[in-house]
Design a protein around this motif. Structure first.
Motif, PDB file in Angstrom:
ATOM      1  N   LEU A 115       0.851  -1.192   0.000  1.00 45.36           N
ATOM      2  CA  LEU A 115       0.000   0.000   0.000  1.00 45.36           C
ATOM      3  C   LEU A 115       0.886   1.241   0.000  1.00 45.36           C
ATOM      4  CD1 LEU A 115      -2.705  -0.934   2.683  1.00 45.36           C
ATOM      5  CD2 LEU A 115      -3.028  -0.812   0.213  1.00 45.36           C
ATOM      6  N   PRO A 116       0.460   2.323  -0.660  1.00 42.02           N
ATOM      7  CA  PRO A 116       1.258   3.557  -0.623  1.00 42.02           C
ATOM      8  C   PRO A 116       1.515   3.985   0.821  1.00 42.02           C
ATOM      9  CG  PRO A 116      -0.540   3.750  -2.194  1.00 42.02           C
ATOM     10  CD  PRO A 116      -0.756   2.461  -1.441  1.00 42.02           C
ATOM     11  N   GLU A 117       2.738   4.393   1.088  1.00 45.02           N
ATOM     12  CA  GLU A 117       3.137   4.775   2.443  1.00 45.02           C
ATOM     13  C   GLU A 117       2.609   6.164   2.786  1.00 45.02           C
ATOM     14  OE1 GLU A 117       7.190   5.696   4.950  1.00 45.02           O
ATOM     15  OE2 GLU A 117       7.327   4.469   3.144  1.00 45.02           O
ATOM     16  N   VAL A 118       1.956   6.247   3.923  1.00 50.09           N
ATOM     17  CA  VAL A 118       1.451   7.526   4.419  1.00 50.09           C
ATOM     18  C   VAL A 118       2.139   7.810   5.745  1.00 50.09           C
ATOM     19  CG1 VAL A 118      -0.568   8.782   5.265  1.00 50.09           C
ATOM     20  CG2 VAL A 118      -0.799   7.250   3.306  1.00 50.09           C
ATOM     21  N   THR A 119       2.725   9.005   5.838  1.00 53.29           N
ATOM     22  CA  THR A 119       3.342   9.435   7.085  1.00 53.29           C
ATOM     23  C   THR A 119       2.646  10.707   7.557  1.00 53.29           C
ATOM     24  OG1 THR A 119       4.972  10.859   6.026  1.00 53.29           O
ATOM     25  CG2 THR A 119       5.592   8.537   6.342  1.00 53.29           C
ATOM     26  N   VAL A 120       2.983  11.107   8.751  1.00 54.19           N
ATOM     27  CA  VAL A 120       2.391  12.314   9.310  1.00 54.19           C
ATOM     28  C   VAL A 120       2.662  13.511   8.401  1.00 54.19           C
ATOM     29  CG1 VAL A 120       4.336  12.956  10.793  1.00 54.19           C
ATOM     30  CG2 VAL A 120       2.016  13.545  11.478  1.00 54.19           C
ATOM     31  N   ASP A 128      -1.569  15.164   1.583  1.00 54.22           N
ATOM     32  CA  ASP A 128      -1.484  14.673   0.207  1.00 54.22           C
ATOM     33  C   ASP A 128      -2.727  13.819  -0.060  1.00 54.22           C
ATOM     34  OD1 ASP A 128      -0.945  13.405  -2.207  1.00 54.22           O
ATOM     35  OD2 ASP A 128       1.181  13.087  -1.738  1.00 54.22           O
ATOM     36  N   HIS A 129      -3.792  14.494  -0.475  1.00 55.66           N
ATOM     37  CA  HIS A 129      -5.089  13.826  -0.652  1.00 55.66           C
ATOM     38  C   HIS A 129      -5.038  12.709  -1.696  1.00 55.66           C
ATOM     39  CE1 HIS A 129      -6.954  16.718   1.975  1.00 55.66           C
ATOM     40  NE2 HIS A 129      -6.408  17.706   1.276  1.00 55.66           N
ATOM     41  N   ILE A 149     -14.551   6.480   3.850  1.00 57.91           N
ATOM     42  CA  ILE A 149     -13.346   6.379   4.691  1.00 57.91           C
ATOM     43  C   ILE A 149     -12.445   7.599   4.464  1.00 57.91           C
ATOM     44  CG2 ILE A 149     -11.255   5.028   5.169  1.00 57.91           C
ATOM     45  CD1 ILE A 149     -13.745   3.619   6.146  1.00 57.91           C
ATOM     46  N   SER A 150     -12.305   8.011   3.211  1.00 65.33           N
ATOM     47  CA  SER A 150     -11.450   9.161   2.888  1.00 65.33           C
ATOM     48  C   SER A 150     -11.948  10.457   3.523  1.00 65.33           C
ATOM     49  CB  SER A 150     -11.356   9.359   1.369  1.00 65.33           C
ATOM     50  OG  SER A 150     -10.626   8.316   0.784  1.00 65.33           O
ATOM     51  N   ARG A 151     -13.235  10.567   3.706  1.00 63.69           N
ATOM     52  CA  ARG A 151     -13.791  11.781   4.325  1.00 63.69           C
ATOM     53  C   ARG A 151     -13.574  11.784   5.832  1.00 63.69           C
ATOM     54  NH1 ARG A 151     -19.600  13.209   2.932  1.00 63.69           N
ATOM     55  NH2 ARG A 151     -18.921  15.123   3.946  1.00 63.69           N
ATOM     56  N   ILE A 152     -13.469  10.607   6.428  1.00 62.68           N
ATOM     57  CA  ILE A 152     -13.399  10.508   7.884  1.00 62.68           C
ATOM     58  C   ILE A 152     -11.975  10.388   8.407  1.00 62.68           C
ATOM     59  CG2 ILE A 152     -14.040   9.059   9.862  1.00 62.68           C
ATOM     60  CD1 ILE A 152     -16.544   8.263   8.216  1.00 62.68           C
ATOM     61  N   SER A 153     -11.222   9.441   7.887  1.00 61.84           N
ATOM     62  CA  SER A 153      -9.937   9.077   8.470  1.00 61.84           C
ATOM     63  C   SER A 153      -8.900  10.198   8.506  1.00 61.84           C
ATOM     64  CB  SER A 153      -9.390   7.842   7.753  1.00 61.84           C
ATOM     65  OG  SER A 153      -8.244   7.382   8.382  1.00 61.84           O
ATOM     66  N   PRO A 154      -8.538  10.819   7.372  1.00 62.70           N
ATOM     67  CA  PRO A 154      -7.501  11.867   7.436  1.00 62.70           C
ATOM     68  C   PRO A 154      -7.926  13.067   8.291  1.00 62.70           C
ATOM     69  CG  PRO A 154      -7.911  11.191   5.159  1.00 62.70           C
ATOM     70  CD  PRO A 154      -8.957  10.546   6.004  1.00 62.70           C
TER      71      PRO A 154
END
Length: 192
Positions: A76-81, A86-87, A179-184
């Motif tokens: 999965l693409p890596e997401v960091t703080v 980066d939407h 999920i995209s609307r809630i999680s980030p």
């Protein structure tokens, strides 16, 4: 050159056969009623062959679930703080994750049902905790780690469970948007 036992084609095929037999039994009789004897009989293998692959039915369940979770989360693409704004990246990760869950919906549905051992959620949580740690998200939120893990695991896993219980009424794309609307937004809110 010597071939490793675990990469030998026959070993891999037998491993797959045992796992498929186990899943079929899990679906029909449920985990408590499955025995190694039932697995070897239905798979038409020797008991010693089973034990070359797995320690017992608990080990088999753990390995089957962990393999599935690994398939879902690997690559999965890596997401960091630092990448929470980066939407495109976050949407890409969420879309891929949800599509993979959907692609394995029958197994996941089975593992979350009362026919299973009840440990799938805990096993999946280990991977989600690692994501939060690797991305330095836990460190960026001024709460004890245990609460950060609980917030995100509870939120995402419960949404996924509801989606499954509703028999995937939304398409993977529609559910990924939820999920995209809630999680980030939740992550950013907790970091403020």
């Amino acid at each position: 050159m010597m071939i490793s036992k675990k990469t030998d084609k026959r070993y891999v095929m037998t491993d797959k056969k045992i796992a498929e037999t186990f899943l079929a039994l899990l679906d029909t009789v449920g985990y408590p009623k499955i025995s190694v004897s039932a697995i070897v009989k239905k798979a038409r293998i020797n008991r010693s062959t089973f034990y070359e692959h797995f320690l017992d039915k608990e080990d088999l369940m753990a390995q089957v679930q962990t393999r599935l979770i690994t398939k879902i989360v690997e690559g999965l693409p890596e997401v960091t703080v630092l990448k929470l704004d980066d939407h495109e990246l976050i949407d890409s990760r969420i879309n891929l994750l949800i599509q993979r869950i959907y692609d394995h919906k029958e197994a996941i549905k089975l593992f979350l049902s009362d026919k299973s051992d009840g440990l799938f959620t805990a096993r999946f949580s280990v991977f989600s905790e690692q994501f939060l740690i690797d991305g330095n998200i836990v460190q960026a939120i001024d709460l004890p780690d245990v609460y950060v893990f609980s917030i995100f695991q509870g939120m995402i896993l419960n949404l996924i469970k509801i989606w499954i219980e509703r028999d995937f009424i939304e398409t993977p794309e529609e559910f990924a948007k939820i999920i995209s609307r809630i999680s980030p937004k939740t992550m950013r809110l907790l970091m403020d």
